[in-house]
Write a protein that holds these residues in place. Structure first.
Motif, mmCIF file in Angstrom:
data_model
loop_
_atom_site.group_PDB
_atom_site.id
_atom_site.type_symbol
_atom_site.label_atom_id
_atom_site.label_comp_id
_atom_site.label_asym_id
_atom_site.label_seq_id
_atom_site.Cartn_x
_atom_site.Cartn_y
_atom_site.Cartn_z
ATOM 1 N N LEU A 302 0.821 -1.203 0.000
ATOM 2 C CA LEU A 302 0.000 0.000 0.000
ATOM 3 C C LEU A 302 0.860 1.260 0.000
ATOM 4 C CD1 LEU A 302 -2.831 -0.963 2.544
ATOM 5 C CD2 LEU A 302 -2.906 -1.050 0.045
ATOM 6 N N ALA A 303 1.989 1.214 0.687
ATOM 7 C CA ALA A 303 2.873 2.379 0.756
ATOM 8 C C ALA A 303 3.470 2.703 -0.608
ATOM 9 C CB ALA A 303 3.982 2.139 1.788
ATOM 10 N N TYR A 304 3.930 1.687 -1.340
ATOM 11 C CA TYR A 304 4.525 2.007 -2.647
ATOM 12 C C TYR A 304 3.447 2.324 -3.680
ATOM 13 C CZ TYR A 304 4.285 -2.124 -5.888
ATOM 14 O OH TYR A 304 3.920 -3.113 -6.782
ATOM 15 N N TYR A 305 2.267 1.709 -3.561
ATOM 16 C CA TYR A 305 1.171 2.091 -4.446
ATOM 17 C C TYR A 305 0.855 3.583 -4.277
ATOM 18 C CZ TYR A 305 -0.449 -2.627 -5.902
ATOM 19 O OH TYR A 305 -0.567 -3.884 -6.463
ATOM 20 N N HIS A 306 0.821 4.040 -3.040
ATOM 21 C CA HIS A 306 0.485 5.432 -2.755
ATOM 22 C C HIS A 306 1.554 6.375 -3.304
ATOM 23 C CE1 HIS A 306 -1.164 8.918 -0.800
ATOM 24 N NE2 HIS A 306 -0.106 9.081 -0.025
ATOM 25 N N ALA A 307 2.816 6.018 -3.107
ATOM 26 C CA ALA A 307 3.904 6.849 -3.629
ATOM 27 C C ALA A 307 3.856 6.922 -5.147
ATOM 28 C CB ALA A 307 5.255 6.301 -3.156
ATOM 29 N N ALA A 308 3.605 5.785 -5.791
ATOM 30 C CA ALA A 308 3.531 5.751 -7.254
ATOM 31 C C ALA A 308 2.344 6.569 -7.759
ATOM 32 C CB ALA A 308 3.424 4.308 -7.743
ATOM 33 N N GLU A 309 1.241 6.504 -7.039
ATOM 34 C CA GLU A 309 0.055 7.259 -7.432
ATOM 35 C C GLU A 309 0.342 8.756 -7.428
ATOM 36 O OE1 GLU A 309 -4.674 6.768 -6.519
ATOM 37 O OE2 GLU A 309 -3.325 6.804 -4.792
ATOM 38 N N LYS A 310 1.013 9.248 -6.402
ATOM 39 C CA LYS A 310 1.340 10.670 -6.329
ATOM 40 C C LYS A 310 2.352 11.042 -7.414
ATOM 41 C CE LYS A 310 1.080 13.124 -2.806
ATOM 42 N NZ LYS A 310 1.245 13.917 -1.567
ATOM 43 N N MET A 311 3.312 10.172 -7.665
ATOM 44 C CA MET A 311 4.318 10.441 -8.682
ATOM 45 C C MET A 311 3.653 10.573 -10.054
ATOM 46 S SD MET A 311 7.719 8.202 -9.636
ATOM 47 C CE MET A 311 6.782 6.703 -9.880
ATOM 48 N N LEU A 312 2.776 9.637 -10.393
ATOM 49 C CA LEU A 312 2.128 9.661 -11.706
ATOM 50 C C LEU A 312 1.189 10.850 -11.852
ATOM 51 C CD1 LEU A 312 1.327 5.898 -12.373
ATOM 52 C CD2 LEU A 312 3.313 7.224 -13.072
ATOM 53 N N ALA A 313 0.675 11.353 -10.727
ATOM 54 C CA ALA A 313 -0.224 12.510 -10.765
ATOM 55 C C ALA A 313 0.548 13.826 -10.863
ATOM 56 C CB ALA A 313 -1.115 12.512 -9.529
ATOM 57 N N GLY A 314 1.879 13.730 -10.829
ATOM 58 C CA GLY A 314 2.686 14.937 -10.901
ATOM 59 C C GLY A 314 2.734 15.710 -9.595
ATOM 60 N N GLU A 315 2.371 15.063 -8.500
ATOM 61 C CA GLU A 315 2.390 15.710 -7.189
ATOM 62 C C GLU A 315 3.723 15.425 -6.485
ATOM 63 O OE1 GLU A 315 -0.926 14.212 -5.017
ATOM 64 O OE2 GLU A 315 -2.382 14.688 -6.596
ATOM 65 N N PRO A 316 4.115 16.266 -5.513
ATOM 66 C CA PRO A 316 5.332 15.970 -4.737
ATOM 67 C C PRO A 316 5.208 14.600 -4.079
ATOM 68 C CG PRO A 316 4.582 18.211 -4.308
ATOM 69 C CD PRO A 316 3.488 17.547 -5.097
ATOM 70 N N PHE A 317 6.264 13.797 -4.177
ATOM 71 C CA PHE A 317 6.181 12.439 -3.634
ATOM 72 C C PHE A 317 7.450 12.025 -2.891
ATOM 73 C CE2 PHE A 317 8.225 12.064 -7.695
ATOM 74 C CZ PHE A 317 9.091 10.982 -7.606
ATOM 75 N N LYS A 318 8.312 12.975 -2.585
ATOM 76 C CA LYS A 318 9.575 12.647 -1.930
ATOM 77 C C LYS A 318 9.345 11.938 -0.590
ATOM 78 C CE LYS A 318 13.010 15.508 -2.249
ATOM 79 N NZ LYS A 318 14.089 14.680 -2.881
#
Length: 386
Positions: A302-318
């Motif tokens: 769930l943690a990496y799914y969430h990070a990937a979701e933000k990355m693909l949306a162009g949102e800050p994901f650091k």
């Protein structure tokens, strides 16, 4: 993104079957011989795995970074050497070229990278400074006419010495900053394999990832064309920070695969192994241990799914990338230890996958930023600083 759509699920299933039917039966032999699995890599290339996040115009599959992460998870459920070969070639080799390269560079390199015919490597870490970048960087590149002259060395570079390695993207000091900043100017330069002055050392003898290629590199008056600069001069630091953020999501996915593979193997074993007259899976102590392993794998996914979701949306994901990498690597290490304990003496034998998993897990807490670095990044994103 907690529920995969049909396209993602079809990819996941395809890679799951490939890992089970093609990789699993033979990878133990490669691992024992510390041999690079060229035939497996070739098949992965034909499947399009190396080109998953690369646009079709450059020979890729036109997918996205999350598709790559799904493939990494499924491969690592069976073997991490194969998974890290794909991760490094795509996330660290091809993606910086796609993001920052000129059209000429992309046209020259990306089709072969996307097809797995050529592997790219990312030369950042140095023998005297891993996390200490840029302060610990010593490799230099000086512009001499129409060529860069590179001197220095790199350590722990994946995919840098295979027969199909095409280039290493080398991060180097290229001079002081024009604005007088204390931070030195760092640029990234493509160094093709076989360039005079570029020496690839013999393979490391490693604790794990034994079927992957990892080497130390040295550069002695190594000359490459000025046109081999990747992106803008002085942007190397920003480039590899972005590359590492993305890479942490990929390593998190790989970690989840290893953690889930430990659950898979343990479930099979506890149903077959008998002690004191019944399968050991009927003992509550074993049940609780396997349950905890499943919780770790599920939470890390769930943690990496969430990070990937933000990355693909162009949102800050650091922050989310750091959390995913920290949670995932912890899950992999804890599950590998518990799986080995469940297998008992057999878990200490390399012929069983959990023995490989145990050897492979530790590096996940070190590579692409140590666990301590991830905690530092998370704290900074929360507004805390030293």
């Amino acid at each position: 993104m907690h529920r995969l759509n049909d396209e993602y699920e079809a990819l996941r299933k395809t890679v799951e079957e490939f890992a089970r039917d093609v990789v699993a039966p033979v990878i133990g032999d490669y691992y024992e011989r510390c041999a690079f699995p060229y035939d497996i890599v070739s098949q992965m290339g034909r499947m399009g795995l190396f080109g998953l996040p690369i646009p079709e115009e450059y020979g890729g599959m036109g997918g996205d970074y999350f598709a790559l992460c799904l493939a990494l998870e499924e491969l690592a459920r069976v073997d991490s050497s194969v998974a890290i070969t794909l991760e490094a070639a795509t996330s660290l080799g091809a993606m910086p070229l796609y993001r920052y390269g000129s059209e000429e560079q992309k046209a020259e390199w990306l089709p072969d990278l996307a097809a797995g015919r050529t592997l790219g490597a990312f030369g950042l870490t140095e023998p005297g400074g891993g996390t200490d970048v840029p302060g610990g960087m010593r490799t230099t590149a000086v512009l001499d006419g129409d060529a860069w002259v590179i001197n220095g060395s790199k350590a722990f570079i994946t995919n840098s010495g295979t027969d199909i390695t095409g280039f290493v993207a080398v991060a180097a000091l290229t001079g002081p900053r024009e604005d007088g900043s204390a931070t030195p100017e760092i640029s990234t330069i493509l160094v093709p394999s076989g360039t005079p002055g570029f020496t690839v050392s013999k393979k490391y003898s490693k604790v794990g990832w034994s079927a992957s290629d990892t080497r130390e590199l040295s550069f002695t008056d190594c000359r490459v064309p000025a046109a081999n600069l990747l992106g803008d001069r002085g942007r190397g630091y920003a480039q590899f920070l972005r590359t590492l953020d993305e890479g942490r999501v990929a390593i998190a996915a790989l970690s989840v695969g290893l953690a889930q593979g430990c659950v898979d193997e343990s479930l099979r074993y506890v149903k077959e192994r008998h002690a004191f007259g019944m399968p050991i899976g009927r003992y509550q102590a074993i049940q609780f241990k396997v349950a905890d392993m499943e919780v770790r794998a599920h939470t890390a996914r769930l943690a990496y799914y969430h990070a990937a979701e933000k990355m693909l949306a162009g949102e800050p994901f650091k922050k989310e990338a750091a959390i995913a990498k920290l949670v995932g690597s912890n899950a992999a290490m804890d599950n590998a230890r518990d799986a080995t304990q469940i297998f008992g003496g057999y878990g200490f034998m390399n012929e069983y996958p959990v023995g490989r998993f145990y050897r492979d897990a530790k590096i996940l807490e070190i590579g692409e930023g140590t666990s301590e670095v991830q905690r530092m990044l998370i704290a900074r994103q929360l507004g805390l600083s030293a």
